[in-house]
Design an enzyme around this catalytic site. Structure first.
Site, PDB file in Angstrom:
ATOM      1  N   GLY A   1       0.819  -1.214   0.000  1.00  0.00           N
ATOM      2  CA  GLY A   1       0.000   0.000   0.000  1.00  0.00           C
ATOM      3  C   GLY A   1       0.852   1.263   0.000  1.00  0.00           C
TER       4      GLY A   1
ATOM      5  NE  ARG B   1      -2.227  -4.365  -0.820  1.00  0.00           N
ATOM      6  CZ  ARG B   1      -1.641  -3.872   0.268  1.00  0.00           C
ATOM      7  NH1 ARG B   1      -0.604  -4.483   0.791  1.00  0.00           N
ATOM      8  NH2 ARG B   1      -2.094  -2.774   0.824  1.00  0.00           N
TER       9      ARG B   1
ATOM     10  CG  ASP C   1       2.786  -9.682   4.844  1.00  0.00           C
ATOM     11  OD1 ASP C   1       3.158 -10.460   5.752  1.00  0.00           O
ATOM     12  OD2 ASP C   1       1.605  -9.350   4.677  1.00  0.00           O
TER      13      ASP C   1
ATOM     14  CE  LYS D   1       4.431  -0.044   2.517  1.00  0.00           C
ATOM     15  NZ  LYS D   1       3.536  -0.787   1.640  1.00  0.00           N
ATOM     16  CB  THR D   2       2.985  -0.004   6.679  1.00  0.00           C
ATOM     17  OG1 THR D   2       1.555  -0.092   6.770  1.00  0.00           O
ATOM     18  CG2 THR D   2       3.570  -0.326   8.036  1.00  0.00           C
TER      19      THR D   2
ATOM     20  CG  ASP E   1      -1.658  -0.453   8.246  1.00  0.00           C
ATOM     21  OD1 ASP E   1      -2.202   0.536   7.724  1.00  0.00           O
ATOM     22  OD2 ASP E   1      -1.916  -1.621   7.907  1.00  0.00           O
TER      23      ASP E   1
ATOM     24  CE  LYS F   1     -28.439  18.404  11.115  1.00  0.00           C
ATOM     25  NZ  LYS F   1     -29.401  18.982  10.211  1.00  0.00           N
ATOM     26  CE1 TYR F   2     -27.566  13.996  10.589  1.00  0.00           C
ATOM     27  CE2 TYR F   2     -26.118  15.879  10.230  1.00  0.00           C
ATOM     28  CZ  TYR F   2     -27.253  15.153   9.899  1.00  0.00           C
ATOM     29  OH  TYR F   2     -28.056  15.593   8.899  1.00  0.00           O
TER      30      TYR F   2
ATOM     31  CG  MET G   1      -7.037   2.176   5.586  1.00  0.00           C
ATOM     32  SD  MET G   1      -5.925   2.537   4.252  1.00  0.00           S
ATOM     33  CE  MET G   1      -6.921   1.941   2.896  1.00  0.00           C
ATOM     34  N   GLY G   2      -5.852   0.730   8.781  1.00  0.00           N
ATOM     35  CA  GLY G   2      -4.936   0.046   9.687  1.00  0.00           C
ATOM     36  C   GLY G   2      -5.398  -1.393   9.706  1.00  0.00           C
ATOM     37  NE  ARG G   3      -2.923  -6.040   6.025  1.00  0.00           N
ATOM     38  CZ  ARG G   3      -2.552  -5.719   4.793  1.00  0.00           C
ATOM     39  NH1 ARG G   3      -3.411  -5.785   3.810  1.00  0.00           N
ATOM     40  NH2 ARG G   3      -1.341  -5.326   4.553  1.00  0.00           N
TER      41      ARG G   3
ATOM     42  CD  GLU H   1      -8.520  -1.040   6.952  1.00  0.00           C
ATOM     43  OE1 GLU H   1      -8.882  -0.473   5.934  1.00  0.00           O
ATOM     44  OE2 GLU H   1      -7.321  -1.303   7.187  1.00  0.00           O
TER      45      GLU H   1
ATOM     46  CD  GLU I   1     -10.470   9.225   2.418  1.00  0.00           C
ATOM     47  OE1 GLU I   1      -9.753   8.291   2.833  1.00  0.00           O
ATOM     48  OE2 GLU I   1     -11.691   9.123   2.241  1.00  0.00           O
TER      49      GLU I   1
HETATM   50  P1  FBP Z   1       0.655  -1.917   3.659  1.00  0.00           P
HETATM   51  O1  FBP Z   1       0.651  -2.785   4.871  1.00  0.00           O
HETATM   52  O2  FBP Z   1       1.052  -2.605   2.426  1.00  0.00           O
HETATM   53  O3  FBP Z   1       1.448  -0.668   3.888  1.00  0.00           O
HETATM   54  O4  FBP Z   1      -0.831  -1.422   3.392  1.00  0.00           O
HETATM   55  C1  FBP Z   1      -1.624  -1.009   4.438  1.00  0.00           C
HETATM   56  C2  FBP Z   1      -3.003  -0.596   4.000  1.00  0.00           C
HETATM   57  O5  FBP Z   1      -3.048   0.771   3.694  1.00  0.00           O
HETATM   58  C3  FBP Z   1      -4.003  -0.958   5.095  1.00  0.00           C
HETATM   59  O6  FBP Z   1      -4.139   0.085   6.002  1.00  0.00           O
HETATM   60  C4  FBP Z   1      -5.233  -1.317   4.298  1.00  0.00           C
HETATM   61  O7  FBP Z   1      -6.006  -2.276   4.966  1.00  0.00           O
HETATM   62  C5  FBP Z   1      -4.689  -1.899   3.039  1.00  0.00           C
HETATM   63  O8  FBP Z   1      -3.429  -1.317   2.844  1.00  0.00           O
HETATM   64  C6  FBP Z   1      -5.560  -1.638   1.832  1.00  0.00           C
HETATM   65  O9  FBP Z   1      -5.054  -2.350   0.755  1.00  0.00           O
HETATM   66  P2  FBP Z   1      -5.281  -1.977  -0.776  1.00  0.00           P
HETATM   67  O10 FBP Z   1      -4.395  -0.821  -1.084  1.00  0.00           O
HETATM   68  O11 FBP Z   1      -4.833  -3.193  -1.501  1.00  0.00           O
HETATM   69  O12 FBP Z   1      -6.708  -1.627  -0.938  1.00  0.00           O
END
Ligand code: FBP
Length: 553
Positions: free
Chosen positions: A80, A144, A175, A201-202, A204, A241-242, A249-251, A310, A427
């Site tokens: 990602g 990926r 990974d 890198k990530t 997350d 009101k909401y 994100m953050g797998r 997430e 985003e």
């Molecule tokens: P990486 O671990 O490869 O850095 O990706 C993280 C991430 O951004 C997660 O937060 C998210 O769940 C996932 O990638 C989304 O994957 P894709 O880009 O394939 O939709």
């Protein structure tokens, strides 16, 4: 017409800072041999050529310690997107040129596939200059594909030898860096003189440990999300009101949600690691959010903000057990049997292999969610959590609770609950890097060039002491095998870099836990505003709250 924004034009001139040790001549100082974090014997067997390598630190040298000759390097962006990837590449490019002006950098296109399929471009100064301090991975694209098989390494070797490439730098998450270590060991044990270096890198934030203080991109992405959350909080506090349910994100780990909570002080934030530790079921989480909604309603506040990580679904014990059993069904023998089945037949086959308890859990989940867990995996076998709409699921369950309560209450004492949903992920992944990420990434890339020069392989570029001014940052390399343990993946035991989850005993979580009830009962939103690139250091150069609390508190 100019296709660059004014900010982009100004930002191109930003010169990222480097650790003092990397200015000028550099010497390599090797430490003690290392051990993996767990499963030492098994990891040693799997990495016979690269296990136990010593740590490496770079220090300033009075004179150059070696003969300088051109070095050719290949670079891959893997997984990602994360803000700062382009600066790793520009740092690597400048680092290689500082070693020898005739050094060359080649970029493999669209991730690991580019290496295997021999798709590449030479990254010249004209190209690199276009991308300095910009977000995105579009300079060469990312992918990926898992790089793990001997055939892939051999196909890669052909093009690497053809281009006289001495080393490959793989910019990726846990990974991808695991695969970098596998490739490094393969080349080394087969006496193929190609080094492999990783870069952390990530967005997350889960690729960190004693040596890697943070992965790049986390700082910028969380600042972007916190700006957006702050804007929503202000809207929420204006309209009153909401209830806003915001998934972040953050797998797997909840670092992003926790960091954003520390920056914006929402009324509720779920931390998956705590859910697991307390063995909370889905309905326990719903009950707890309902408690906060009711308490605020009592005070006349029918509004609020809830942050949802997430990766939550994989931490809810009953769902985790279900996913673990589904993972076993991704093993080769089952895949073979399911190869020619339709999706419906696959679902049926999988259900017939589940325990009664897991069948019950599956039946209690919305249909679409159940199918996602069964059918949709990324190439690493991970559940694609970004597709799971947990924020909607939680809001719907809270609405259900409130409806039941309202049925028992008189017309005049009805509780108002209107939910809106948001998902912030993509985003933030390609935002222009904050000063922190711009500097950190440039340093990681420049440092990777030094790792190549020093001749090592199977190391991750490492820059630490990150809450101090960049001149005091410490640069070096960590053997990747040192971060590994054995985990169950796709129904098999595999060596992998251990993921860093939120530490419930750590300072960032404790800071959150000490304040959350107050933030729930009151409205103390913080509006961080957009990332600032120019201005006083306290506005522009602050590291994340997580890094601050981890290092300084
Ligand atoms: P990486 O671990 O490869 O850095 O990706 C993280 C991430 O951004 C997660 O937060 C998210 O769940 C996932 O990638 C989304 O994957 P894709 O880009 O394939 O939709």
């Amino acid at each position: 017409m100019n296709t660059k924004s004014v900010l982009q034009q100004q930002r191109a001139a930003y010169q990222p800072k480097l650790p003092a040790a990397l200015w000028g001549n550099v010497k390599s100082v090797f430490g003690q041999p290392t051990e993996s974090v767990a499963d030492q014997e098994k990891i040693k067997q799997l990495f016979p050529a690269t296990y136990g390598l010593p740590e490496l630190t770079f220090e300033k040298a009075d004179e150059s310690d070696d003969l300088r000759h051109p070095i050719n390097v290949g670079v891959i962006l893997s997984g990602g997107q994360a803000p700062g990837g382009h600066n790793v590449i520009s740092g690597l490019f400048d680092g290689l040129k500082s070693i020898h002006p005739e050094s060359r950098l080649f970029g493999f296109l669209m991730g690991p596939d580019g290496l295997v399929n021999h798709q590449y471009i030479e990254l010249t100064s004209d190209i690199v200059d276009e991308y300095r301090n910009t977000g995105g991975f579009d300079i060469i694209g990312s992918g990926r594909t898992k790089l793990e098989k001997d055939e892939q390494f051999e196909k890669g070797r052909q093009i690497l030898e053809q281009l006289h490439i001495n080393a490959v730098v793989i910019i990726g998450g846990d990974d991808s860096n695991t695969n970098a270590a596998v490739m490094a060991d393969y080349y080394k044990r087969n006496n193929i003189p190609i080094q492999v270096i990783g870069c952390p890198k990530t967005i997350d934030g889960d690729l960190k440990n004693k040596f890697i203080e943070t992965s790049f991109g986390f700082d910028t992405a969380t600042k972007v999300y916190s700006e957006l959350i702050g804007n929503i909080e202000r809207d929420c506090n204006s309209a009153k009101k909401y209830w806003h349910f915001i998934k972040l994100m953050g797998r797997s780990a909840s670092h992003i949600a926790l960091e954003c909570a520390l920056q914006t002080q929402p009324n509720y934030c779920v931390i998956s690691e705590e859910v697991e530790q307390k063995q909370m079921a889905l309905w326990d989480i719903v009950e707890d959010i309902t408690r906060v909604v009711l308490a605020r309603a009592e005070q006349g506040m029918n509004y609020g903000t809830v942050l949802v990580p997430e990766g939550l679904i994989e931490f809810i014990p009953e769902c985790k057990e279900l996913i673990q059993q589904l993972n076993e069904l991704t093993a080769a023998e089952h895949q073979l049997k399911m190869a020619n089945m339709t999706p419906d037949e696959k679902v049926k086959y999988m259900c017939s292999h589940l325990t009664e308890k897991n069948k019950h859990t599956l039946n209690s989940l919305p249909d679409a969610l159940g199918r996602q867990l069964m059918l949709e995996r990324d190439p690493h076998g991970n559940v694609q959590v970004s597709l799971i709409e947990t924020e909607k699921l939680l809001a719907a369950c809270v609405a259900h609770n409130i409806q039941l309560l309202n049925e028992k209450r008189g017309k005049k004492s009805q509780i108002k609950f209107n939910a809106l949903h948001h998902f912030f992920g993509y985003e933030g992944r390609c935002a222009a890097p904050s000063n922190f990420d711009a500097d950190y990434c440039y340093a990681l890339g420049y440092n990777a060039a030094q790792l190549v020069r020093s001749g090592v392989t199977g190391y991750m570029s490492n820059v630490r002491n990150l809450t101090k001014p960049s001149s005091q940052w410490i640069a070096g390399g960590v053997p990747i095998t040192m971060m590994m343990n054995i985990e169950r993946r796709n129904g098999e035991d595999k060596p992998v870099i251990r993921k860093a989850l939120v530490d419930l005993e750590g300072h960032p979580f404790k800071e959150f836990a000490a304040n959350r009830e107050y933030w729930a009962a009151n409205t103390c939103y913080v509006y961080p505003g957009p990332i600032q690139y120019f201005g006083p250091a306290e506005v522009c150069d602050q590291p994340s709250r997580t890094l601050f609390f981890e290092q300084e508190a």
